[in-house]
Design a protein around this motif. Structure first.
Motif: not given
Length: 642
Positions: A30-32, A60-61, A66-68, A98-102
């Motif tokens: 999911l993070v990658a 973890d936001p 860090r990855v993106h 909307h592509g927003l990790p929060a």
């Protein structure tokens, strides 16, 4: 090196919704592959979307950032009167759509008075981008005596409004970001306790006045936005679940919190500079009924009959959006002459040629036409919303241009309005004078491009364009537009720091700050306020905190002329050097060499003032280039102190 995902994890090109999301979660991907999440959530609603939010809430936001690193970061604080834990999952999912990790922080139960009233609270220390102060009916009714009358409710509501107003004022003084308030639903369990209709009517009037005053707080407090829950409840969403209210002190229903979360997603998209700018529309089956090429202009459905009336209602909605700065375009597989004739001559059409920046009617694939239109308007395709009734065309555009937001309006014209408006793609904090004239300015820009095509060289074109630029301190009427530029401009935005109007006001009031507006015009007309230069003086060093320019006026030498003028002014007022910063994002790579091209050199950042990834440049002011000779520049930069 490219790593091939496990075979059991679907690619984003293979829509799988919640199943695909679960597969990514099980595969620890999911993070990658977080940028793919937005596409997987597109068609999820209700319980599926909440489940998706629960999965995404485990991430973890900071790890995602860090990855993106190109993804925007967003922090949200949630506070209020009741239990609000059920807001987290739908809010997480809506932001991810909307592509927003929060990073979402929920305060203690009934902690909103302390959170917003104490400038030393954890909420203020965290400096969140959005603060959601969720109000519910028990804010008032917890303090109404028993038995009670409408006058008791009026008294308590007035006291609560006064308190909320004080908290909004404190937030203006001590907070950052945006404070979101909401209207409070009047539930039947209280209204029905009054047995006479006169008292019920009086209660309704008192309650509506309370909500009207809450909505009015945004007018007097620049950092406040008020979300009106009444339209959401009018859609059929239950305001409360009585068992949850009584047993868990969760005074707004899970369904209403989920619908509220969607509204917050729209606001968050705007706060992070992702508001959409262009609505591209199919024609046959979307703006009118029938097929123009087969039925002819007299045979298409507009106005007459129930289906025709539905298409007319949709056209009125589209025209209303266009009047507020949304760029409208027609993109259709048709011959251009009959299409233009319908817009020009059909007596039942609501939309006309002048409402559109361009009519694109040919037989090329629509994704190619959308790509070319974006290039002609100097906009990213990610600023486009495309509406079409054809599932085939919608799927093709989604596949070829995944950054374009696709709205399938379906075959039922009465539901077109709902499909277009359900996600608030064009929502903004405040309209400016520029918004009212944006369509005309972009139409002029397309004329400029046609003018460019008539010359053999760019230099000859620029010399004949007669570009005039005024660089001067920002004045009061310019404040909303300058704030809007920081929020909406992504390509020519050196540091992407988003400002609210009161942030700009505070800069203007700071004697050490440099706050300049860039106005431009040329032989085709006035472009308006197209840019801003923001900085501050510290001793003998001028720091350029940001430089912004509207995409409408790229590559005309305006940016170079303004920067060189600032350098000369800095030298003439005793500065020893000028320092500028560039923070790379996914959209501003075009300006990564802006400072280098204008005599700056890379510099270390010994003070550690800039965040990781930001590149710092300095200019020693010894050799300042001459401005472009085709620019007629008028400047009045003024004085500022260290």
């Amino acid at each position: 090196m490219t790593t091939t995902p496990p075979v059991n994890v679907p690619s984003v090109a293979e829509p799988g919704g919640l199943d695909s999301l679960r597969a990514l979660h099980r595969g620890d991907q999911l993070v990658a592959r977080y940028p793919e999440v937005r596409g997987l959530l597109t068609d999820l609603t209700g319980a599926e979307l909440v489940t998706a939010g629960q999965l995404l809430g485990r991430l973890d936001p900071d790890e995602i950032a860090r990855v993106h690193p190109a993804l925007p970061r967003l922090s949200v604080a949630v506070t209020g009167h009741g239990t609000l834990a059920q807001l987290v999952a739908p809010l997480t999912a809506e932001l991810a759509r909307h592509g927003l990790p929060a990073r979402i922080r929920v305060s203690d139960f009934d902690g909103y008075v302390f959170d917003l009233g104490d400038p030393d609270s954890d909420l203020y220390t965290a400096r969140p981008d959005l603060v959601l102060c969720v109000l519910d009916p028990m804010v008032v009714f917890d303090e109404v005596p028993v038995p009670w009358r409408p006058e008791d409710v009026e008294r308590v509501a007035a006291e609560k409004y006064a308190m909320v107003e004080r908290l909004a004022t404190r937030f203006d003084e001590a907070g950052s970001g945006t404070l979101v308030l909401n209207t409070v639903p009047l539930t039947r369990r209280f209204a029905a306790q009054l047995v006479d209709h006169g008292s019920r009517a009086r209660l309704g009037a008192v309650w509506r006045e309370f909500n009207a005053r809450l909505l009015g707080l945004a007018d007097g407090h620049a950092r406040v936005v008020a979300v009106d829950l009444d339209p959401l409840i009018a859609e059929g969403v239950a305001a409360e679940d009585l068992r949850l209210s009584l047993y868990a002190k969760a005074h707004l229903s899970p369904d209403l919190l989920a619908r509220y979360a969607r509204e917050i997603g729209h606001l968050a998209r705007h706060v992070t500079g992702r508001t959409k700018k262009t609505l591209a529309l199919d024609l046959d089956g979307t703006l009118w009924g029938g097929v123009l090429g087969e039925d002819g202009p007299d045979g298409i459905e507009i106005a007459d009959g129930y289906r025709g009336a539905a298409f007319t209602a949709f056209q009125k909605t589209v025209k209303q959006l266009g009047s507020q700065g949304v760029l409208l375009a027609a993109v259709s597989k048709n011959d251009v002459e009959p299409v233009a004739a319908v817009f020009r001559d059909h007596p039942a059409m609501t939309l006309r040629e002048d409402d559109l920046v361009r009519i694109v009617a040919d037989w090329r694939p629509k994704h190619d036409n959308l790509r070319d239109l974006a290039e002609a308007l100097n906009l990213g395709v990610d600023s486009f919303v495309f509406a079409d009734d054809s599932p085939y065309e919608c799927g093709l555009v989604r596949h070829a241009l995944p950054d374009v937001t696709v709205v399938p309006v379906g075959a039922e014209p009465a539901l077109h309005i709902q499909a277009l408006l359900s996600d608030g793609w064009f929502d903004t904090r405040e309209l400016t004078a520029e918004d009212r004239t944006r369509v005309a300015k972009y139409r002029d820009e397309l004329v400029r491009k046609d003018f460019l095509d008539s010359f053999d060289s760019l230099a000859e074109y620029l010399s004949r364009l007669q570009v005039r630029v005024c660089l001067a301190p920002v004045c009061e009427p310019d404040v909303p537009r300058v704030a809007q530029l920081t929020q909406r401009t992504n390509q020519f935005n050196l540091t992407t720091v988003r400002l609210q109007p009161d942030d700009v006001q505070n800069l203007i009031a700071d004697p050490a700050a440099l706050v300049l507006a860039v106005h431009s015009a040329d032989r085709f007309g006035d472009n308006g306020l197209v840019g801003a230069v923001l900085g501050h003086r510290a001793g003998d060093v001028l720091h350029l905190d940001n430089f912004l320019l509207s995409c409408r006026v790229f590559s005309r030498g305006i940016e170079q002329a303004c920067l060189l003028a600032v350098l000369r002014h800095a030298r003439d007022t005793g500065a020893a050097r000028v320092v500028g910063a560039y923070r790379p994002t996914a959209k501003n790579h075009k300006v990564k060499d802006f400072y280098l091209r204008n005599g700056f050199t890379p510099a270390d950042d010994p003070a550690g003032e800039h965040s990781t990834g930001t590149v710092v440049f300095h200019h020693d002011l010894a050799d300042i280039a001459a401005p472009p000779d085709h620019i007629h520049l008028t400047q009045s930069i003024g004085e500022f102190s260290s």
